[in-house]
Design a protein around this motif. Structure first.
Motif, short mmCIF file in Angstrom:
data_model
loop_
_atom_site.label_atom_id
_atom_site.label_comp_id
_atom_site.label_asym_id
_atom_site.label_seq_id
_atom_site.Cartn_x
_atom_site.Cartn_y
_atom_site.Cartn_z
N ILE A 9 0.85 -1.20 0.00
CA ILE A 9 0.00 0.00 0.00
C ILE A 9 0.88 1.25 0.00
CG2 ILE A 9 -1.62 1.33 1.43
CD1 ILE A 9 -2.90 -1.44 2.16
N VAL A 12 2.27 1.83 -3.51
CA VAL A 12 1.26 2.36 -4.43
C VAL A 12 1.03 3.85 -4.13
CG1 VAL A 12 -1.17 2.27 -5.11
CG2 VAL A 12 0.14 0.14 -4.83
N GLU A 13 0.93 4.17 -2.85
CA GLU A 13 0.68 5.57 -2.48
C GLU A 13 1.87 6.45 -2.84
OE1 GLU A 13 -0.62 5.23 1.61
OE2 GLU A 13 -2.71 4.85 0.98
N LEU A 68 -6.84 7.78 -6.94
CA LEU A 68 -7.44 6.49 -6.58
C LEU A 68 -8.95 6.60 -6.65
CD1 LEU A 68 -5.56 4.95 -3.51
CD2 LEU A 68 -5.74 4.00 -5.82
N ILE A 72 -7.15 0.03 -2.39
CA ILE A 72 -6.12 -0.85 -2.92
C ILE A 72 -6.42 -2.26 -2.43
CG2 ILE A 72 -3.63 -1.35 -2.89
CD1 ILE A 72 -3.30 1.74 -2.18
N ARG A 73 -6.36 -3.25 -3.33
CA ARG A 73 -6.58 -4.65 -2.98
C ARG A 73 -5.23 -5.37 -3.01
NH1 ARG A 73 -11.03 -1.46 -4.94
NH2 ARG A 73 -12.89 -2.78 -5.19
N CYS A 74 -4.80 -5.92 -1.87
CA CYS A 74 -3.55 -6.67 -1.78
C CYS A 74 -3.87 -8.15 -1.67
CB CYS A 74 -2.74 -6.21 -0.57
SG CYS A 74 -2.26 -4.48 -0.66
N PHE A 81 -5.34 -1.83 -8.02
CA PHE A 81 -6.01 -0.59 -7.60
C PHE A 81 -6.62 0.13 -8.79
CE2 PHE A 81 -2.37 2.17 -8.79
CZ PHE A 81 -1.34 1.25 -8.79
N ASN B 121 -9.44 -5.88 3.04
CA ASN B 121 -10.61 -5.57 2.20
C ASN B 121 -11.89 -6.23 2.70
OD1 ASN B 121 -8.15 -5.94 -0.21
ND2 ASN B 121 -9.16 -3.99 0.10
#
Lengths: 125, 125
Positions: A9, A12-13, A68, A72-74, A81, B121
């Motif tokens: 995360i 990505v950010e 976004l 976000i999906r991890c 994302f 999630n």
């Protein structure tokens, strides 16, 4: 040692924030040296950080900004994302709806990036 | 002959609508006989339509409902889409934020499904 969701995360950010600053080196910093990028999926993959830098420089020069559109999906080594890119193409403001998939190595660097979008996802902003 | 974006979007919408009706055969109908499904990514892939049917039947039995969270992105043989699943786990209503990637064959059937989500999630609804 595997990368954690928190690491993913954060990467990505950092990637999105670097675009926000027009910071090419910040964008490229999330990638591993041997990373590949398929942007969009279906086009020939870019291989290696230098090719990725050249490609991202074009986006930066168009003023690309990423926002976004959802969480976000991890999952395992991956983060997925949804986002919108706004950029300027020859004086025309455009928005492109994209989903990126990042695959991470054990050091938390992106080794594979795939960007999903098509003509239906590109609109005047 | 390749699948078109319109075909891909129709398949994704049929998949979501079938969940809405609790229609297991409608859900399974979008998949090719030899399809694989990795749900979530990182778990052992399900191989073949029978294994996928058994898996989807569990979701249907939990009342799974899918709601798109943004536009479907079509790229090459793929469609990617962000959504929320709501379902009932032992009396507790849950929502799970997911991104699915569908890969299509030339007949417009899904040959590979990958679902991206993690513990971050999954939330009480």
């Amino acid at each position: 040692m595997s990368v954690t969701a928190a690491d993913q995360i954060q990467a990505v950010e950092a990637y999105i924030a670097a675009y926000g600053r027009g910071d090419l080196e910040g964008v490229v910093a999330v990638f591993a040296d041997n990373a590949t990028a398929e942007d969009p999926v279906g086009s020939p993959p870019l291989v290696g950080k230098t090719a990725i830098r050249d490609f991202m420089a074009v986006g930066i020069s168009m003023g690309a900004q990423l926002t976004l559109e959802g969480p976000i999906r991890c999952a395992g080594d991956y983060a997925a994302f949804p986002f919108v890119v706004t950029l300027d193409i020859e004086g025309q403001a455009m928005r492109i709806e994209v989903i990126d998939i990042f695959k991470f190595d054990d050091e938390g660097k992106v080794v594979e990036m795939r960007a999903f979008f098509g003509p239906e996802n590109m609109k005047p902003a």
